[in-house]
Write a protein that holds these residues in place. Structure first.
Motif, PDB file in Angstrom:
ATOM      1  N   ASN A 285     -13.318 -43.008  51.712  1.00 43.57           N
ATOM      2  CA  ASN A 285     -12.816 -42.366  52.929  1.00 43.57           C
ATOM      3  C   ASN A 285     -11.442 -42.869  53.362  1.00 43.57           C
ATOM      4  N   LYS A 286     -10.575 -43.082  52.381  1.00 43.29           N
ATOM      5  CA  LYS A 286      -9.233 -43.601  52.671  1.00 43.29           C
ATOM      6  C   LYS A 286      -8.448 -42.648  53.564  1.00 43.29           C
ATOM      7  N   ASP A 287      -8.639 -41.336  53.347  1.00 37.30           N
ATOM      8  CA  ASP A 287      -7.880 -40.366  54.152  1.00 37.30           C
ATOM      9  C   ASP A 287      -8.767 -39.698  55.202  1.00 37.30           C
ATOM     10  N   GLY A 288      -9.975 -40.233  55.365  1.00 38.54           N
ATOM     11  CA  GLY A 288     -10.887 -39.656  56.362  1.00 38.54           C
ATOM     12  C   GLY A 288     -11.388 -38.271  55.987  1.00 38.54           C
ATOM     13  N   GLN A 289     -11.218 -37.870  54.716  1.00 38.64           N
ATOM     14  CA  GLN A 289     -11.591 -36.501  54.351  1.00 38.64           C
ATOM     15  C   GLN A 289     -12.705 -36.440  53.312  1.00 38.64           C
ATOM     16  N   ASP A 290     -13.383 -37.552  53.097  1.00 40.64           N
ATOM     17  CA  ASP A 290     -14.424 -37.557  52.075  1.00 40.64           C
ATOM     18  C   ASP A 290     -15.507 -36.513  52.350  1.00 40.64           C
ATOM     19  N   GLU A 291     -15.928 -36.409  53.609  1.00 39.51           N
ATOM     20  CA  GLU A 291     -16.990 -35.442  53.908  1.00 39.51           C
ATOM     21  C   GLU A 291     -16.530 -34.017  53.624  1.00 39.51           C
ATOM     22  N   THR A 295     -18.079 -31.479  50.709  1.00 43.16           N
ATOM     23  CA  THR A 295     -18.542 -30.112  50.941  1.00 43.16           C
ATOM     24  C   THR A 295     -17.771 -29.126  50.059  1.00 43.16           C
ATOM     25  N   ALA A 296     -16.461 -29.317  49.973  1.00 43.64           N
ATOM     26  CA  ALA A 296     -15.646 -28.408  49.143  1.00 43.64           C
ATOM     27  C   ALA A 296     -16.081 -28.477  47.679  1.00 43.64           C
ATOM     28  N   ILE A 402     -22.060 -28.259  31.431  1.00 40.87           N
ATOM     29  CA  ILE A 402     -21.532 -27.773  32.703  1.00 40.87           C
ATOM     30  C   ILE A 402     -22.310 -28.467  33.823  1.00 40.87           C
ATOM     31  N   SER A 403     -21.563 -29.049  34.766  1.00 43.60           N
ATOM     32  CA  SER A 403     -22.223 -29.799  35.833  1.00 43.60           C
ATOM     33  C   SER A 403     -21.768 -29.302  37.200  1.00 43.60           C
ATOM     34  N   GLN A 404     -22.579 -29.628  38.198  1.00 47.04           N
ATOM     35  CA  GLN A 404     -22.158 -29.412  39.590  1.00 47.04           C
ATOM     36  C   GLN A 404     -22.630 -30.614  40.392  1.00 47.04           C
ATOM     37  N   GLY A 410     -23.984 -35.868  46.085  1.00 43.59           N
ATOM     38  CA  GLY A 410     -22.606 -35.545  45.738  1.00 43.59           C
ATOM     39  C   GLY A 410     -22.213 -35.995  44.334  1.00 43.59           C
ATOM     40  N   ASP A 411     -23.176 -36.536  43.567  1.00 46.05           N
ATOM     41  CA  ASP A 411     -22.878 -36.931  42.175  1.00 46.05           C
ATOM     42  C   ASP A 411     -22.990 -35.717  41.265  1.00 46.05           C
ATOM     43  N   PHE A 412     -22.137 -35.672  40.254  1.00 45.89           N
ATOM     44  CA  PHE A 412     -22.245 -34.570  39.290  1.00 45.89           C
ATOM     45  C   PHE A 412     -23.527 -34.706  38.480  1.00 45.89           C
ATOM     46  N   ARG A 413     -24.193 -33.576  38.258  1.00 42.06           N
ATOM     47  CA  ARG A 413     -25.373 -33.573  37.393  1.00 42.06           C
ATOM     48  C   ARG A 413     -25.288 -32.332  36.514  1.00 42.06           C
ATOM     49  N   PRO A 414     -25.686 -32.481  35.252  1.00 40.61           N
ATOM     50  CA  PRO A 414     -25.588 -31.358  34.327  1.00 40.61           C
ATOM     51  C   PRO A 414     -26.524 -30.221  34.722  1.00 40.61           C
ATOM     52  N   ILE A 415     -26.063 -28.982  34.579  1.00 41.87           N
ATOM     53  CA  ILE A 415     -26.939 -27.841  34.862  1.00 41.87           C
ATOM     54  C   ILE A 415     -27.116 -26.947  33.635  1.00 41.87           C
TER      55      ILE A 415
END
Ligand SMILES: *[C@@H]1O[C@H](CO)[C@@H](O)[C@H](O)[C@H]1NC(C)=O
Ligand SMILES: *[C@@H]1O[C@H](CO)[C@@H](O)[C@H](O)[C@H]1NC(C)=O
Ligand SMILES: *[C@@H]1O[C@H](CO)[C@@H](O)[C@H](O)[C@H]1NC(C)=O
Ligand SMILES: *[C@@H]1O[C@H](CO)[C@@H](O)[C@H](O)[C@H]1NC(C)=O
Ligand SMILES: *[C@@H]1O[C@H](CO)[C@@H](O)[C@H](O)[C@H]1NC(C)=O
Ligand SMILES: *[C@@H]1O[C@H](CO)[C@@H](O)[C@H](O)[C@H]1NC(C)=O
Ligand SMILES: *[C@@H]1O[C@H](CO)[C@@H](O)[C@H](O)[C@H]1NC(C)=O
Length: 506
Positions: A285-291, A295-296, A402-404, A410-415
């Motif tokens: 959260n260095k730029d305060g935009q992690d959340e 979401t993005a 392919i992951s999301q 918020g961790d990538f996991r293969p789909i």
């Protein structure tokens, strides 16, 4: 006379066979390398790999082959452009000087398109196997023209393009925008990748693609191209260094383009924080935009090569390799692995020697590069506990994941997993550690984003125009009615007042 010649011929053949059964066959490995570390297969990555190759082959085939190695490079030649001027000259000079003493030679290419094409022609003329790692030029895949070439690394261009096309087709996505950011392109991968992807989606796969070069660290520039993308597509492919993806996704969020109506597909070929960067929203959260970034990222899919399995042999090899690399002035990061292109030199040598051993055992001719190359095709090999598949065309088939991001962690996991072997393509769902199928979770929606919204990209489709006309007509109607009613009331009140007053006066 003729009979006499025939006898001599047989005598010689017999002699050679006897000798070769007794003494190891001399084999020379000829490496053409780029100096430095500007590409994934440059000397600092491939030389330590090839050193380990030699050690392992010598140990494994000690009584059978007498292996020697020649490395051809020039301190000052560090890019493919420079090499393309030199490689034919180097190869020709080496070949005519050495071929008398070393008829069994194998070439390893540097991983440069032009150099591979010209070496491929020489290798055909000399009938010598040529093992190539990266190949950006589809023409080298034409094995009628290059019958001694085996392509042993994943083919980032054609393979990535067809993997991407399959993913797009799966969700009926036909209109895409490609945003390319060429900052921090340490291995000179992104620009050719963008060009090849754009061309092949349009020309081979009939997908409407637009491509823009964007500067992700310039907010205005980014907003401009996101607006462009918005007016022509809902599917946006991102090619660039891992660290550039977060700012793009934050820009998209700012532009209202992460509401679930859009999908972003980024490519992270293999994990390499140092060379390719990492796709991540998390920055402590260095730029305060992690959340916001987290979401993005829910609108993002990641396409990667299937990771190299960490077998015991592979882990041992990595230890040796990291040691070796320091001799060449390269220091691997603690969690940095060897890239799959440089690793492919190891596979190449292991596979070729397996086939050469079979050839020697059968008493066949090791000098026939076309025959050796044919023998390699349409088989799978076990190298370091990895299954390496070479198809009937003499190319290694790539496997993709392919992951999301997981909505909660918020961790990538293969789909999804894509695998191809010998032209048979297999798409499978990924399974979680608990053995259940990984569901694809679309942000804000229970289905994949539509290729095109109902009212079109700009909301201007004819039927929507008619609808919006009807709506405005209705609004005008209501307004007019309200005005009339209010007017009437006021008139009534005024009239009542005047009547009342008239009555009072009277
Ligand atoms: C192996 O090849 C080298 C030259 O490349 C030669 O000097 C050496 O004698 C050979 N060894 C054997 C066992 O043939
Ligand atoms: C490399 O380039 C430098 C400067 O251009 C030159 O002095 C040097 O001789 C070159 N080295 C080789 C091996 O060609
Ligand atoms: C390409 O796609 C368009 C629209 O989806 C379609 O109308 C056209 O027939 C396709 N062309 C080919 C050659 O498949
Ligand atoms: C990208 O934008 C940043 C910020 O405006 C600027 O400092 C940088 O020079 C730009 N990079 C390029 C390659 O134009
Ligand atoms: C979307 O793609 C189709 C072909 O696949 C094309 O006909 C159409 O014009 C594209 N739309 C836009 C806005 O580019
Ligand atoms: C070489 O081939 C022979 C005959 O097929 C086989 O017995 C031997 O194990 C092979 N050597 C190696 C090191 O694979
Ligand atoms: C496709 O994948 C499934 C599941 O992993 C596997 O069972 C099947 O054998 C594969 N098919 C091919 C043709 O590789």
């Amino acid at each position: 006379m003729e009979i006499h010649a025939f006898t001599i011929n047989i005598f010689f053949t017999a002699l050679i066979l006897t000798v070769s059964a007794a003494a190891p066959v001399d084999v020379v490995l000829v490496e053409f390398l780029l100096s430095g570390q500007k590409t994934a297969t440059s000397l600092q990555f491939s030389a330590p790999t090839l050193d380990c190759v030699e050690e392992d082959l010598k140990a494994k085939y000690s009584g059978i082959f007498n292996i020697s190695r020649v490395r051809i490079f020039d301190q000052n030649i560090t890019t493919c452009d420079q090499l393309s001027q030199k490689s034919s000259f180097w190869a020709t000079r080496f070949y005519y000087r050495e071929v008398q003493n070393n008829p069994v030679m194998i070439f390893f290419a540097a991983g440069c398109n032009n150099a591979e094409a010209s070496l491929g022609s020489l290798a055909r003329a000399w009938n010598k196997p040529l093992m190539i790692p990266v190949n950006g030029d589809p023409s080298v895949a034409n094995k009628k023209r290059y019958p001694t070439v085996t392509r042993i690394s994943p083919f980032i261009q054609e393979d990535l393009n067809s993997a991407m096309h399959r993913l797009l087709r799966m969700f009926y996505w036909n209109n895409v925008t490609i945003l390319c950011d060429d900052a921090d392109d340490h291995l000179a991968l992104f620009v050719p990748m963008c060009t090849a992807l754009h061309d092949s989606l349009r020309l081979t796969y009939n997908i409407s693609s637009s491509r823009f070069y964007v500067n992700a660290s310039n907010a205005d520039d980014l907003q401009h191209y996101l607006e462009e993308a918005k007016s022509i597509s809902r599917v946006i492919l991102l090619i660039g260094h891992g660290s550039r993806i977060r700012p793009i996704m934050l820009g998209a969020a700012k532009a209202g383009m992460t509401n679930g109506e859009y999908v972003y597909i980024a490519v992270e070929l293999y994990p390499s924080r140092k060379q390719l960067g990492t796709l991540q929203w998390y920055t402590d959260n260095k730029d305060g935009q992690d959340e916001a970034a987290k979401t993005a990222f829910r609108s993002l899919l990641k396409v990667s090569l299937r990771p190299t399995e960490r077998t015991t042999e592979y882990l041992n090899f990595m230890d040796r390799l990291k040691n070796r690399a320091t001799n060449y002035g390269y220091f691997f990061g603690p969690d940095e692995a060897l890239n799959p292109f440089a690793l492919s030199y190891y596979y190449a040598a292991a596979i070729l020697f397996q086939v050469m051993n079979e050839t020697v055992s059968k008493g066949n001719n090791l000098q026939d590069g076309v025959a050796l190359s044919r023998l390699i095709r349409g088989r799978t090999y076990d190298v370091m506990g990895h299954t390496v598949a070479i198809n009937w065309n003499g190319d290694r088939d790539a496997q993709w994941i392919i992951s999301q991001t997981d909505p909660s962690t918020g961790d990538f996991r293969p789909i999804l997993e894509q695998a191809t072997f010998n032209g048979v393509y297999n798409l499978t769902r990924s399974y979680g550690s608990d053995g259940t199928e990984q569901r694809i979770v679309w942000y804000n929606s229970n289905h994949a984003p539509l290729n095109e919204p109902r009212c079109g990209y700009r909301g201007l489709k004819e039927e929507c125009k008619a609808e919006s006309f009807a709506i405005s007509a209705m609004i005008v109607g209501i307004t007019v009615t309200v005005v009339l009613v209010v007017g009437l009331l006021i008139t009534l009140i005024v009239l009542r007042k005047s009547i009342w007053e008239a009555l009072r006066r009277a």
